[in-house]
Design a protein around this motif. Structure first.
Motif, PDB file in Angstrom:
ATOM      1  N   GLN A 187       0.841  -1.209   0.000  1.00  0.00           N
ATOM      2  CA  GLN A 187       0.000   0.000   0.000  1.00  0.00           C
ATOM      3  C   GLN A 187       0.881   1.266   0.000  1.00  0.00           C
ATOM      4  OE1 GLN A 187      -2.239   0.979   3.540  1.00  0.00           O
ATOM      5  NE2 GLN A 187      -4.053   1.553   2.349  1.00  0.00           N
ATOM      6  N   SER A 188       2.019   1.197   0.713  1.00  0.00           N
ATOM      7  CA  SER A 188       2.945   2.343   0.697  1.00  0.00           C
ATOM      8  C   SER A 188       3.504   2.624  -0.695  1.00  0.00           C
ATOM      9  CB  SER A 188       4.160   2.099   1.599  1.00  0.00           C
ATOM     10  OG  SER A 188       3.751   1.818   2.878  1.00  0.00           O
ATOM     11  N   CYS A 189       3.667   1.553  -1.473  1.00  0.00           N
ATOM     12  CA  CYS A 189       4.161   1.734  -2.853  1.00  0.00           C
ATOM     13  C   CYS A 189       3.192   2.604  -3.649  1.00  0.00           C
ATOM     14  CB  CYS A 189       4.300   0.396  -3.564  1.00  0.00           C
ATOM     15  SG  CYS A 189       5.518  -0.689  -2.848  1.00  0.00           S
ATOM     16  N   VAL A 190       1.910   2.507  -3.308  1.00  0.00           N
ATOM     17  CA  VAL A 190       0.897   3.290  -4.014  1.00  0.00           C
ATOM     18  C   VAL A 190       0.774   4.686  -3.398  1.00  0.00           C
ATOM     19  CG1 VAL A 190      -1.551   3.378  -4.622  1.00  0.00           C
ATOM     20  CG2 VAL A 190      -0.374   1.178  -4.574  1.00  0.00           C
ATOM     21  N   LEU A 191       0.802   4.745  -2.058  1.00  0.00           N
ATOM     22  CA  LEU A 191       0.515   6.019  -1.385  1.00  0.00           C
ATOM     23  C   LEU A 191       1.729   6.943  -1.259  1.00  0.00           C
ATOM     24  CD1 LEU A 191      -1.940   4.927   1.449  1.00  0.00           C
ATOM     25  CD2 LEU A 191      -2.457   5.972  -0.781  1.00  0.00           C
ATOM     26  N   GLY A 192       2.922   6.369  -1.064  1.00  0.00           N
ATOM     27  CA  GLY A 192       4.126   7.209  -0.931  1.00  0.00           C
ATOM     28  C   GLY A 192       4.282   8.143  -2.121  1.00  0.00           C
ATOM     29  N   PRO A 193       4.264   7.603  -3.347  1.00  0.00           N
ATOM     30  CA  PRO A 193       4.382   8.473  -4.523  1.00  0.00           C
ATOM     31  C   PRO A 193       3.261   9.512  -4.600  1.00  0.00           C
ATOM     32  CG  PRO A 193       4.816   6.202  -5.139  1.00  0.00           C
ATOM     33  CD  PRO A 193       4.331   6.171  -3.719  1.00  0.00           C
ATOM     34  N   ALA A 194       2.061   9.156  -4.140  1.00  0.00           N
ATOM     35  CA  ALA A 194       0.943  10.122  -4.159  1.00  0.00           C
ATOM     36  C   ALA A 194       1.219  11.269  -3.189  1.00  0.00           C
ATOM     37  CB  ALA A 194      -0.360   9.418  -3.806  1.00  0.00           C
ATOM     38  N   ILE A 195       1.768  10.937  -2.024  1.00  0.00           N
ATOM     39  CA  ILE A 195       2.101  11.969  -1.032  1.00  0.00           C
ATOM     40  C   ILE A 195       3.131  12.948  -1.599  1.00  0.00           C
ATOM     41  CG2 ILE A 195       3.347  12.334   1.163  1.00  0.00           C
ATOM     42  CD1 ILE A 195       1.967   9.783   2.190  1.00  0.00           C
ATOM     43  N   LEU A 196       4.079  12.407  -2.364  1.00  0.00           N
ATOM     44  CA  LEU A 196       5.183  13.234  -2.869  1.00  0.00           C
ATOM     45  C   LEU A 196       4.772  14.136  -4.042  1.00  0.00           C
ATOM     46  CD1 LEU A 196       7.968  10.518  -2.612  1.00  0.00           C
ATOM     47  CD2 LEU A 196       7.809  12.589  -1.225  1.00  0.00           C
TER      48      LEU A 196
END
Ligand code: IPE
Ligand code: IPE
Ligand code: MG
Ligand code: MG
Ligand code: MG
Length: 298
Positions: A187-196
């Motif tokens: 899930q972090s693979c999807v959300l980390g880039p979105a946060i950035l």
């Protein structure tokens, strides 16, 4: 787009980056530890986590190189988690990524330290490299999200529950364990880039649900493949879960219902993705990965 085509587009760059940026030992006494780290990183992983980061980042940006430190850190962390997962005290596996496991090659103590050191280095790399491309507040949020996904309520806790459940887990625990031990980092693979990037709240919420489903799907299929594929195809020991009395979707639901569960989880993710598509984002890469997560054979 087909997954192999997508993967081939980035695969060489991912593999090269992961090796090139590994730290160099300042003391000759640490050379074996350094070699142990490299051994597991260079082995043939599928690199689905970097690819998922790239696919998520591609929703928002055309120039994809800036997200490299984030996916590299995740793949180093994932590799550390596999080294530790294979240890005699956890799953006690002899093969990983088609080769001897780290502890079989270098011994338990070196394998434990190779895992620890990869984990620490991943966060060092994030702190050093991510702020070169993104604002400090976004970096902090993305790094914190990942740290949380690795911790007590993510992979670490999930792995603990997985081991405890061999003895006294109830059937109701299995999806919770899977979401924690494997789902959180995916899930972090999807959300980390979105946060950035400049992701709005509505898309972030949909991506969060999508990430949760795709993470769960990955481990459901891992459990299925454990009983349907050979060790040669998997590059790790097949039928290991039954031998070890693991709580898996197959042991709880049986193979047919496990497959149904995979399908339903896939559909949930597909729903979220089409909503994102309807908002004007190009979801082709994410769709390619989602399809692959359901259909993969290793
Ligand atoms: C295996 O992960 C462990 C799980 C979380 C199910 P992968 O299937 O992504 O393993 P590699 O990286 O391709 O070796
Ligand atoms: C591992 O799950 C999850 C991790 C956090 C490493 P498994 O134990 O099912 O993974 P494999 O089957 O050994 O790859
Ligand atoms: Mg395990
Ligand atoms: Mg295992
Ligand atoms: Mg498994």
């Amino acid at each position: 787009m087909n997954f192999d085509l997508f993967s081939n587009q980035f695969r060489a760059e991912i593999d090269a980056y992961l090796i090139k940026h590994l730290p160099v030992a300042t003391s000759p006494y640490c050379e074996i530890l350094s070699e142990a780290m490299r051994y597991s990183v260079r082995a043939k992983g599928k690199r689905v986590r970097p690819l998922l980061c790239i696919a998520s980042y591609a929703l928002f940006e055309k120039n994809l190189y800036k997200i490299s430190p984030y996916w590299a850190a995740i793949e180093w962390i994932h590799t550390y988690s596999l080294i530790h997962d294979d240890l005699p005290a956890l799953d006690n596996d002899d093969y990983r990524r088609g080769e001897l496991t780290n502890h079989k090659k270098f011994g338990d103590s070196t394998a434990i330290l190779a895992g620890d050191t990869l984990n620490a280095f991943a966060f060092e790399h994030l702190c050093e490299e991510l702020p070169l491309h993104f604002s400090p507040d976004k970096c902090l949020k993305a790094i914190s999200l990942l740290a949380k996904a690795c911790g007590l309520n993510g992979m670490g806790g999930g792995q603990f529950m997985d081991i405890s459940a061999e003895r006294n887990g109830t059937d109701a625990d299995v999806l919770f364990i899977h979401s924690a031990k494997t789902g959180a980092i995916l899930q972090s693979c999807v959300l980390g880039p979105a946060i950035l990037t400049n992701c709005n709240d509505a898309v972030y919420k949909l991506l969060s649900n999508f990430g949760q489903s795709i993470g769960l799907l990955f481990q459901i299929v891992d459990d299925i493949l454990d009983v349907t594929e050979s060790s040669e195809i998997l590059g790790k020991t097949a039928n290991k879960d039954i031998l070890q009395g693991k709580l898996t979707v197959v042991s709880v639901y049986g193979l047919d219902r496990a497959r149904e569960l995979a399908k339903n989880t896939y559909k949930n993710a597909q729903n979220d993705l089409s909503k994102i598509g309807n908002m004007g984002y190009d979801t082709e890469f994410l769709k390619t990965i989602l399809d692959y997560f359901l259909e993969r054979t290793y």
